[in-house]
Design a protein around this motif. Structure first.
Motif, PDB file in Angstrom:
ATOM      1  N   ARG A  14       0.710  -1.375  -0.309  1.00 31.89           N
ATOM      2  CA  ARG A  14       0.291   0.263  -0.076  1.00 31.89           C
ATOM      3  C   ARG A  14       0.744   1.169  -0.216  1.00 31.89           C
ATOM      4  NH1 ARG A  14      -3.638  -2.983   2.539  1.00 31.89           N
ATOM      5  NH2 ARG A  14      -2.852  -2.688   5.020  1.00 31.89           N
ATOM      6  N   GLU A  15       2.085   0.931   1.325  1.00 30.40           N
ATOM      7  CA  GLU A  15       2.753   2.947   0.654  1.00 30.40           C
ATOM      8  C   GLU A  15       3.696   2.760  -0.445  1.00 30.40           C
ATOM      9  OE1 GLU A  15       5.107   5.497   2.132  1.00 30.40           O
ATOM     10  OE2 GLU A  15       2.864   5.119   2.982  1.00 30.40           O
ATOM     11  N   LYS A  17       2.741   1.739  -3.458  1.00 28.18           N
ATOM     12  CA  LYS A  17       1.337   2.475  -4.087  1.00 28.18           C
ATOM     13  C   LYS A  17       1.466   3.725  -4.017  1.00 28.18           C
ATOM     14  CE  LYS A  17      -1.722  -1.163  -5.308  1.00 28.18           C
ATOM     15  NZ  LYS A  17      -2.936  -2.022  -4.189  1.00 28.18           N
ATOM     16  N   ARG A  18       1.300   4.223  -3.001  1.00 27.84           N
ATOM     17  CA  ARG A  18       0.943   5.182  -2.990  1.00 27.84           C
ATOM     18  C   ARG A  18       2.373   6.108  -3.373  1.00 27.84           C
ATOM     19  NH1 ARG A  18       2.773   9.325  -0.405  1.00 27.84           N
ATOM     20  NH2 ARG A  18       4.392   8.303   1.141  1.00 27.84           N
ATOM     21  N   PHE A  19       3.061   6.192  -3.024  1.00 28.61           N
ATOM     22  CA  PHE A  19       4.873   6.426  -3.649  1.00 28.61           C
ATOM     23  C   PHE A  19       4.281   6.635  -4.805  1.00 28.61           C
ATOM     24  CE2 PHE A  19       8.994   6.210  -4.615  1.00 28.61           C
ATOM     25  CZ  PHE A  19       9.592   7.011  -4.049  1.00 28.61           C
ATOM     26  N   ARG A  21       1.905   6.520  -7.005  1.00 25.43           N
ATOM     27  CA  ARG A  21       0.901   7.648  -7.121  1.00 25.43           C
ATOM     28  C   ARG A  21       0.872   8.921  -7.287  1.00 25.43           C
ATOM     29  NH1 ARG A  21      -4.360   5.857  -9.092  1.00 25.43           N
ATOM     30  NH2 ARG A  21      -5.306   7.460 -10.128  1.00 25.43           N
ATOM     31  N   GLU A  22       1.675   8.749  -6.196  1.00 30.07           N
ATOM     32  CA  GLU A  22       2.198  10.706  -6.090  1.00 30.07           C
ATOM     33  C   GLU A  22       3.248  10.920  -7.134  1.00 30.07           C
ATOM     34  OE1 GLU A  22       3.475  11.340  -1.621  1.00 30.07           O
ATOM     35  OE2 GLU A  22       1.201  10.759  -1.421  1.00 30.07           O
ATOM     36  N   HIS A  25       1.782   8.131 -12.691  1.00 28.53           N
ATOM     37  CA  HIS A  25       0.519   7.401 -12.667  1.00 28.53           C
ATOM     38  C   HIS A  25       0.779   5.726 -13.447  1.00 28.53           C
ATOM     39  CE1 HIS A  25      -3.776   6.512 -14.399  1.00 28.53           C
ATOM     40  NE2 HIS A  25      -3.590   6.238 -12.770  1.00 28.53           N
ATOM     41  N   TYR A  28       3.011   4.056 -11.476  1.00 32.73           N
ATOM     42  CA  TYR A  28       1.745   3.686 -10.410  1.00 32.73           C
ATOM     43  C   TYR A  28       1.074   1.844 -11.015  1.00 32.73           C
ATOM     44  CZ  TYR A  28      -2.556   2.464  -7.654  1.00 32.73           C
ATOM     45  OH  TYR A  28      -3.448   2.387  -7.964  1.00 32.73           O
TER      46      TYR A  28
END
Length: 180
Positions: A14-15, A17-19, A21-22, A25, A28
């Motif tokens: 999850r972390e 993915k968050r990293f 995505r920011e 795209h 990600y």
């Protein structure tokens, strides 16, 4: 070549993915596609927008030259649909910023993953980590090594268990519990 591990901890996934995505795209989606399909990075990088029009990937594996059909997970399908909006069918899914309609290379994919791994303090990460992560979590969810063996095109269930790190997990668990 270094031996890479799957990402076992869902919170780390999850972390990452968050990293990613920011940051991008594209990066990600590269990660999400890898951990949700079990495809090798060489096959992922060759995917085009048109390959997302069905509910499955239909391809010829670069390594084995074998035809393969992999059903997309509902979440992957949904995210890919959003990602490809406005893109032309002939475009590569994971385009390089250099040149016209060129896919990123394996070394760039590696750099993207190493950057994300450094962010969460993970070692033993490479492009194959995506495939191994898929396999590890597939096995943990379904406990069906025969299906996973077929997905990976492995010759023996023992190969698949070793490949996704289950043997290592069992050895580590046994050693932690060992008393004399």
């Amino acid at each position: 070549m270094n031996f890479v591990q799957p990402i076992r901890d869902p919170e780390l996934i999850r972390e990452i993915k968050r990293f990613l995505r920011e940051k991008s795209h594209r990066n990600y989606m590269l990660f999400v596609t890898g951990i949700n399909s079990g495809l090798r990075i060489s096959d992922i990088l060759q995917l085009r927008v048109s390959d997302t029009e069905r509910a499955y990937f239909n391809l010829v594996e670069m390594k084995t030259d074998k035809k393969k059909r992999i059903e997309m997970t509902p979440n992957l399908r949904k995210e890919l649909k959003e990602y490809v909006e406005g893109k032309e069918p002939h475009e590569f899914l994971f385009q390089s910023r250099e040149g016209v309609n060129k896919a990123i290379g394996r070394s760039m994919a590696y750099k993207i993953l190493r950057d994300a791994a450094a962010h969460v303090d993970l070692d033993d990460i490479g492009t194959h980590t995506l495939r191994k992560t898929f396999g590890y979590h597939f096995y943990k969810q379904y406990k069906n090594i025969a299906i996973l063996q077929k997905i990976f095109n492995h010759s023996d269930p023992k190969v698949t268990l070793g490949y996704i790190g289950i043997d290592q997990d069992e050895m580590d668990k046994a050693m932690k519990g060992f008393r004399i």
